[in-house]
Design a protein around this motif. Structure first.
Motif, PDB file in Angstrom:
ATOM      1  N   HIS A   9      -3.915 -39.684  13.955  1.00 14.81           N
ATOM      2  CA  HIS A   9      -3.009 -39.801  12.803  1.00 14.81           C
ATOM      3  C   HIS A   9      -1.541 -39.695  13.201  1.00 14.81           C
ATOM      4  O   HIS A   9      -1.178 -38.920  14.086  1.00 14.81           O
ATOM      5  N   SER A  13       0.630 -40.764   7.682  1.00 13.86           N
ATOM      6  CA  SER A  13      -0.307 -40.055   6.790  1.00 13.86           C
ATOM      7  C   SER A  13      -0.070 -38.552   6.999  1.00 13.86           C
ATOM      8  O   SER A  13       1.039 -38.085   6.746  1.00 13.86           O
ATOM      9  N   ASP A  38      -4.581 -43.919  10.339  1.00 12.93           N
ATOM     10  CA  ASP A  38      -3.993 -43.094   9.285  1.00 12.93           C
ATOM     11  C   ASP A  38      -4.829 -43.171   8.008  1.00 12.93           C
ATOM     12  O   ASP A  38      -5.470 -44.187   7.733  1.00 12.93           O
ATOM     13  N   HIS A  39      -4.796 -42.091   7.229  1.00 16.51           N
ATOM     14  CA  HIS A  39      -5.532 -42.045   5.972  1.00 16.51           C
ATOM     15  C   HIS A  39      -4.991 -43.094   5.000  1.00 16.51           C
ATOM     16  O   HIS A  39      -3.809 -43.035   4.622  1.00 16.51           O
ATOM     17  N   ASP A  40      -5.824 -44.041   4.605  1.00 13.55           N
ATOM     18  CA  ASP A  40      -5.539 -44.964   3.494  1.00 13.55           C
ATOM     19  C   ASP A  40      -4.232 -45.735   3.670  1.00 13.55           C
ATOM     20  O   ASP A  40      -3.609 -46.143   2.680  1.00 13.55           O
ATOM     21  N   GLU A  64      -8.426 -44.850   8.170  1.00 17.43           N
ATOM     22  CA  GLU A  64      -9.471 -43.917   7.741  1.00 17.43           C
ATOM     23  C   GLU A  64      -9.448 -43.876   6.214  1.00 17.43           C
ATOM     24  O   GLU A  64      -8.501 -43.357   5.615  1.00 17.43           O
ATOM     25  N   SER A  66     -10.606 -42.801   2.490  1.00 18.33           N
ATOM     26  CA  SER A  66     -11.225 -41.721   1.724  1.00 18.33           C
ATOM     27  C   SER A  66     -12.142 -42.350   0.685  1.00 18.33           C
ATOM     28  O   SER A  66     -11.681 -43.172  -0.121  1.00 18.33           O
ATOM     29  N   HIS A  75     -15.208 -39.823   4.779  1.00 19.55           N
ATOM     30  CA  HIS A  75     -14.202 -40.682   5.391  1.00 19.55           C
ATOM     31  C   HIS A  75     -14.870 -41.795   6.191  1.00 19.55           C
ATOM     32  O   HIS A  75     -15.756 -41.524   6.999  1.00 19.55           O
ATOM     33  N   SER A 133      -1.194 -35.337   1.219  1.00 17.94           N
ATOM     34  CA  SER A 133      -2.537 -34.874   1.531  1.00 17.94           C
ATOM     35  C   SER A 133      -2.613 -33.360   1.460  1.00 17.94           C
ATOM     36  O   SER A 133      -1.594 -32.664   1.392  1.00 17.94           O
TER      37      SER A 133
END
Ligand code: AMP
Ligand code: MN
Ligand code: MN
Ligand code: MN
Length: 277
Positions: A9, A13, A38-40, A64, A66, A75, A133
């Motif tokens: 990451h 994110s 990175d998340h979303d 990644e 969610s 995830h 987050s």
């Protein structure tokens, strides 16, 4: 050890380093193949790729996502995705807008527990205002002395049944896999050992994932011990899924591990990277 890391990451994110610094850190540890996930969010990928090109390591676009599966949050990693796919980009934009609304509810939940202004506090830790987050809340809670470090925060706050936890509907499980496939990527279940599900539900999850054309599972990740690596390696084989490895690096010294190099996959596994062209 394997010089491959397909999960980490940046500060786009909930990591703390800019994409180029994550790549440089992995390269310095001998990494030869890296995916930023990175998340979303996809916006860190061009910078990461440019730095990987400059340093001579191979780079894979990742994300990644969610998702919600049977009321649980999971995830799903998308690896080797195209950046310009409309379905994926629109889907991720929707997940991001859900994050903002959820963060406001988290702030209200913490306020009820006596912690004021947590939403504003968390926002100060987020470089990207679209990705707020629990990690950003955790860093703020450390700042105000609510717990000694991020790991300790997640024992007392932000998890089910504790202040700051709110339930949230993420992307639909099947939809997220479809977005990844539409963008030409491979869908991989991230850190399966971290979900609080028993063996029966885990088998249901893998069965559903196969039925939706999922591709692989993360067999090696920083919080899997040797038994889990063996167990998930066998499950990958049993379900005819590819195996991945990733550090889940977020920040120097914070949690999980450093990026760039990981323990080898069990011998019986088919590595996901053999499918990258
Ligand atoms: P969110 O997607 O906003 O729910 O935040 C999830 C993130 O919180 C994960 O990606 C981790 O970075 C972090 N996280 C979750 N559980 C823990 C934990 N027990 N210790 C440290 N970080 C955690
Ligand atoms: Mn995270
Ligand atoms: Mn994760
Ligand atoms: Mn992660």
């Amino acid at each position: 050890m394997t010089p491959i890391d397909l999960h980490c990451h940046s500060n786009l994110s909930d990591g703390v380093l800019p994409p180029a610094e994550v790549v440089a850190r992995a390269a310095a540890r001998g990494c030869q193949l890296l995916a930023l996930t990175d998340h979303d969010e996809l916006s860190g990928l061009p910078e990461a790729r440019a730095e990987a090109d400059r340093l001579g390591l191979r780079f894979i676009n990742g994300v990644e996502i969610s998702v919600t599966w049977r009321k649980r949050t999971l995830h799903i990693l998308g690896l080797n995705i195209a950046l310009d796919n409309t379905l994926l980009n629109e889907g991720l934009a929707q997940v991001r807008s859900g994050r903002t609304e959820r963060a406001q509810r988290m702030g209200e939940s913490l306020a009820k527990a006596g912690i004021a202004d947590a939403y504003e506090g968390a926002r100060r830790y987020a470089t990207n205002p679209e990705i707020l987050s629990r990690t950003h809340f955790a860093r703020y809670l450390v700042e105000i002395g609510a717990a000694k470090d991020v790991r300790a925060v997640f024992k007392r706050y932000l998890i089910k049944g504790k202040p700051g936890y709110v339930s949230h509907e993420w992307a639909n499980f099947a939809d997220a896999i479809q977005w990844i496939k539409a963008a030409g990527g491979l869908a991989v279940i991230a850190h399966p050992g971290r979900y609080d599900i028993g063996k029966g539900l885990l088998l249901d999850l893998l069965t559903d994932f196969k039925a939706e054309n999922g591709d692989g599972i993360e067999v090696v990740t920083s919080n899997h011990d040797v038994d889990q690596i063996r167990q998930f390696g066998l499950l990958a084989q049993q379900f005819d899924l590819l195996a991945s490895c990733g550090s889940d690096f977020h920040a120097p010294g914070e949690t999980w591990c450093e990026p760039g190099i990981l323990p080898d996959l069990p011998y019986n596994c088919r590595p996901v990277w053999e499918r990258f062209n």
